[in-house]
Write an enzyme that holds these catalytic residues in place. Structure first.
Site: not given
Length: 328
Positions: A244, A273, A292
């Site tokens: 993360r 993000e 991601h």
């Protein structure tokens, strides 16, 4: 007699930016009556009693106290990944609702992403691509060099299911493997991948040529890798983050990359993000950033939904939940 009514499953939407995949709908409808958030909000009084489970896809729908209070028959929330940092676990548990994630489905694909980032950074593949595609390309400079992966030392922070599969892949590249984790692996598991346990993270950081961060985000791992930790790393080292964004102190990383404290970084996760388009990390040549991609493969996403269905059905039938997550 009429057919038994299927349990209601609340999802954010079908398709779109934050919706379940169209290809998963038929499989889900074999087991559940699907209710989108729009349908729920349009007819809350009728739909609220139908919902017995929620399937979170990329953290949506958002679970808050208001939603939980409006679902009197909710039994379980299934997450489409491993990380549960977007959920208030204690809040959910206070409503008597079970929770589950999908560790079996995502570990291989996420480990592949980690190794892909390691290799791409080591061999400067993104820079090389831009050179090869440039209009004035005649030849590649002789001093355009990457770093060797074979024989290098990989330090894995977080030796859960994903971290262990990274170790399996690194062994095939003949890397020396160190790891630091909350729980030490069994001796036979360490021997199978040739991994050496580091009780303290400092020793791992000082020795590793590549540091792979694969921990869950918890209060204990928030900003786990900060200025002090980066200064312990070799100036030739690369930091890879597939956990993360908040696990790494991002501004400290920018400084470390700009000043040569570490060689490079490869990030599948950032905070937030996506990053603002003017963020410094997007302008540095010694950084690779992907959006991601972790477990985003066709096979992995199918397995995620299958694992979620298995967890939900177990909860609804009063059986042990294979991937239950308990509030800590």
């Amino acid at each position: 007699m009429g057919e038994r009514e299927l349990p209601g499953l609340l999802v954010n939407e079908i398709g779109g930016k934050h919706g379940i995949l169209h290809g998963h709908v038929a499989f889900l409808k074999k087991h559940f009556y699907l209710i989108t958030m729009k349908e729920f909000l349009d007819d809350r009084k009728h739909m609220s009693k139908k919902v017995q489970a929620i399937y979170l896809w990329w953290h949506k729908p958002v679970i808050d106290q208001e939603l939980l209070q409006s679902l009197p028959n909710l039994k379980v929330i299934a997450n489409s990944g491993v990380g549960m940092d977007h959920l208030g676990l204690k809040l959910v548990a206070s409503f008597g609702v079970k929770m589950a994630n999908a560790p079996r489905a995502v570990s291989s694909s996420t480990a592949d992403t980690g190794m892909a980032l390691l290799l791409a950074s080591a061999r400067r593949l993104v820079e090389g691509y831009h050179i090869a595609m440039s209009s004035g390309m005649e030849y590649c400079e002789a001093n355009f060099l990457g770093v060797e992966v074979t024989g290098a030392t990989l330090g894995i922070t977080g030796m859960g299911s994903i971290g262990y599969k990274i170790a399996l892949r690194a062994k095939a590249f003949e890397m020396n493997i160190l790891y630091h984790s909350r729980t030490r692996r069994k001796e036979q598991e360490e021997q199978a991948v040739g991994a050496t346990y580091c009780e303290k993270i400092d020793g791992l950081l000082q020795q590793a040529d590549f540091v792979m961060v694969a921990v869950s985000l918890t209060p204990q791992t928030h900003k786990l890798i900060g200025k002090r930790e980066m200064e312990l790393m070799k100036p030739t080292a690369t930091l890879i983050n597939i956990s993360r964004g908040a696990v790494v102190e991002q501004e400290a990383l920018v400084t470390a990359l700009q000043t040569g404290v570490i060689r490079a970084a490869a990030l599948d996760v950032t905070q937030p993000e996506p990053l603002p388009r003017d963020h410094t990390l997007l302008k540095l040549k010694n950084v690779i950033i992907t959006p991601h991609l972790g477990n985003k493969t066709d096979n992995a996403t199918n397995m995620i939904t299958e694992e979620a269905v298995e967890n939900i059905l177990a909860a609804l039938n009063g059986l042990p939940i294979p991937s239950e997550v308990l509030p800590s």
